[in-house]
Design an enzyme around this catalytic site. Sequence first.
Site, PDB file in Angstrom:
ATOM      1  N   CYS A 174      84.784  48.453 133.607  1.00  0.00           N
ATOM      2  CA  CYS A 174      85.944  48.287 134.486  1.00  0.00           C
ATOM      3  C   CYS A 174      86.059  49.360 135.568  1.00  0.00           C
ATOM      4  O   CYS A 174      86.967  49.288 136.404  1.00  0.00           O
ATOM      5  CB  CYS A 174      87.222  48.255 133.656  1.00  0.00           C
ATOM      6  SG  CYS A 174      87.163  47.007 132.354  1.00  0.00           S
ATOM      7  N   HIS A 316      95.752  51.859 136.139  1.00  0.00           N
ATOM      8  CA  HIS A 316      94.807  50.921 135.526  1.00  0.00           C
ATOM      9  C   HIS A 316      95.604  49.847 134.797  1.00  0.00           C
ATOM     10  O   HIS A 316      95.293  48.666 134.901  1.00  0.00           O
ATOM     11  CB  HIS A 316      93.876  51.671 134.577  1.00  0.00           C
ATOM     12  CG  HIS A 316      92.770  50.839 134.022  1.00  0.00           C
ATOM     13  ND1 HIS A 316      91.932  50.097 134.827  1.00  0.00           N
ATOM     14  CD2 HIS A 316      92.356  50.630 132.745  1.00  0.00           C
ATOM     15  CE1 HIS A 316      91.043  49.467 134.068  1.00  0.00           C
ATOM     16  NE2 HIS A 316      91.283  49.766 132.805  1.00  0.00           N
ATOM     17  N   GLU A 327      97.585  56.107 129.448  1.00  0.00           N
ATOM     18  CA  GLU A 327      97.705  56.330 130.883  1.00  0.00           C
ATOM     19  C   GLU A 327      99.071  56.894 131.257  1.00  0.00           C
ATOM     20  O   GLU A 327      99.174  57.729 132.165  1.00  0.00           O
ATOM     21  CB  GLU A 327      97.432  55.046 131.651  1.00  0.00           C
ATOM     22  CG  GLU A 327      97.315  55.277 133.145  1.00  0.00           C
ATOM     23  CD  GLU A 327      96.822  54.069 133.920  1.00  0.00           C
ATOM     24  OE1 GLU A 327      96.478  54.239 135.104  1.00  0.00           O
ATOM     25  OE2 GLU A 327      96.781  52.956 133.358  1.00  0.00           O
ATOM     26  N   LYS A 345      97.947  44.367 137.929  1.00  0.00           N
ATOM     27  CA  LYS A 345      97.174  43.345 137.217  1.00  0.00           C
ATOM     28  C   LYS A 345      97.958  42.051 136.939  1.00  0.00           C
ATOM     29  O   LYS A 345      97.330  41.000 136.809  1.00  0.00           O
ATOM     30  CB  LYS A 345      96.580  43.946 135.950  1.00  0.00           C
ATOM     31  CG  LYS A 345      95.406  44.885 136.282  1.00  0.00           C
ATOM     32  CD  LYS A 345      94.718  45.458 135.069  1.00  0.00           C
ATOM     33  CE  LYS A 345      93.427  46.168 135.467  1.00  0.00           C
ATOM     34  NZ  LYS A 345      93.628  47.344 136.335  1.00  0.00           N
ATOM     35  N   HIS A 350      92.904  41.220 135.244  1.00  0.00           N
ATOM     36  CA  HIS A 350      91.948  42.324 135.180  1.00  0.00           C
ATOM     37  C   HIS A 350      90.605  41.762 135.640  1.00  0.00           C
ATOM     38  O   HIS A 350      89.972  40.974 134.938  1.00  0.00           O
ATOM     39  CB  HIS A 350      91.865  42.857 133.754  1.00  0.00           C
ATOM     40  CG  HIS A 350      91.085  44.137 133.631  1.00  0.00           C
ATOM     41  ND1 HIS A 350      90.211  44.579 134.606  1.00  0.00           N
ATOM     42  CD2 HIS A 350      91.023  45.065 132.637  1.00  0.00           C
ATOM     43  CE1 HIS A 350      89.674  45.715 134.221  1.00  0.00           C
ATOM     44  NE2 HIS A 350      90.151  46.035 133.035  1.00  0.00           N
ATOM     45  N   PHE A 410      85.314  51.119 129.391  1.00  0.00           N
ATOM     46  CA  PHE A 410      84.733  51.324 128.063  1.00  0.00           C
ATOM     47  C   PHE A 410      83.870  52.589 128.068  1.00  0.00           C
ATOM     48  O   PHE A 410      83.239  52.937 129.055  1.00  0.00           O
ATOM     49  CB  PHE A 410      83.853  50.138 127.677  1.00  0.00           C
ATOM     50  CG  PHE A 410      84.618  48.910 127.256  1.00  0.00           C
ATOM     51  CD1 PHE A 410      85.981  48.932 127.060  1.00  0.00           C
ATOM     52  CD2 PHE A 410      83.949  47.716 127.035  1.00  0.00           C
ATOM     53  CE1 PHE A 410      86.686  47.806 126.654  1.00  0.00           C
ATOM     54  CE2 PHE A 410      84.631  46.578 126.635  1.00  0.00           C
ATOM     55  CZ  PHE A 410      85.999  46.617 126.440  1.00  0.00           C
TER      56      PHE A 410
END
Length: 424
Positions: A174, A316, A327, A345, A350, A410
């Site tokens: 991502c 994010h 976050e 998002k 996403h 990830f």
Amino acid sequence: MTIKISKINKLSKHGPCPVYIHGCGFNSALGLNAEEIHARLQQGRSPDMIPVSGWLNDGTDTVVGKVVSELPVIPIRCKQQDSYNNRLALSALLQIAEPIEQAIAQYGHERIAVIVGTSTSGIADNERALTAKNENGNFPEDFHYCLQEVGNPSEFIADYFDLKGPAYTLSTACSSSGRVFLSAKRLLQAGIVDAVIVGGADSLCRLTLNGFHGLEALSSTLCNPFSENRDGINIGEAAAFMLLSLSSELQPLDADKPQQAGNSGKPIALLGAGDSSDAHHISAPHPEGNGAVEAMRKALADAGLTPQDIGYVNAHGTATPLNDEMEAKAIHRVFGVQTPVSSTKPFTGHTLGAASAVEAAICWHILHYSINLPAQINDGQIADNLAPVNLVQPETKLTKQAVLSNSFAFGGNNISLIFGYVHD
């Protein structure tokens, strides 16, 4: 390929060096043109975030961010690269074709690079081809295995514009299309190229949807960032691209046509970029947000800015329990509770490898068109266990000269980008 090294930009040795943005092309569930994108951001909803059935192997429903615009046709000369993902990429690239042609005329085909972020590339086409083979024993006549290669999008773009400079793809989940900005900045400051096409493209496919569903990270409803009731992500598809250089202007193809600097009248640039890799877990972020904090602080240092200089943080904000908790802690540690924050998002889904470029494009629209900040869309039940952050309310204006965008992937692969106005 022989690469000519030009004189290294001396500004990079003596302080922050902006990387100027010459146009932004963008296509997602937010829409294809500026009018549609802005209307949906201000209305607080995107009608192309749609519920779907039949995509998940267990029959569960979910919500996806779908591109609904008609996509351009791949020309015959690039026919072997005719994938849905490349057509999606081209729909965004055609919006910045003029500055790309200006750069080619000014610098030459050999001095322009292409760096793309993606995670699935042509997998959707491969799924259809495999289905056809299972049904009738043969792949479709127009199918070619190269469409599944992760490097295909950058090769296609270089071929389409006949570019001879470096062309490659980054795939770090991502954060993929965020890292392309950092790589582009290094190429430019090293004098290897004079301009770089950067961005990302990712398209919907069953592989990704079922993979995230298997991780129990997929929501069956519209995602709910920072809410007590958040239960996972929505997958989206999108493409977003920009042209970068160290020059504030490109020579116009038409000498009588004035340069466009946006509503602000000031050039917009990538001011700073920061990255980190905390490698806390293969899929879960560090619970204290250490890697996120490091990336944001590196970006601020790279830009020569302080937290007080940032007027908006595009989070994010995946709406998964672990990401939003981490976050919020990280943003609070760096910015406290003063800086407006939102996750966009719920507007786009996403978009995985394209997510950083998509959210960079949203930041560019905020700066270029002086539109309101995107309000935080959720059910209004903010989780009590989150560190306090200043979630954007409707009709909030940008009051500073710079914005920051986060992407966390990830394996703890983190990237933070700062965009803003440049004062000559």
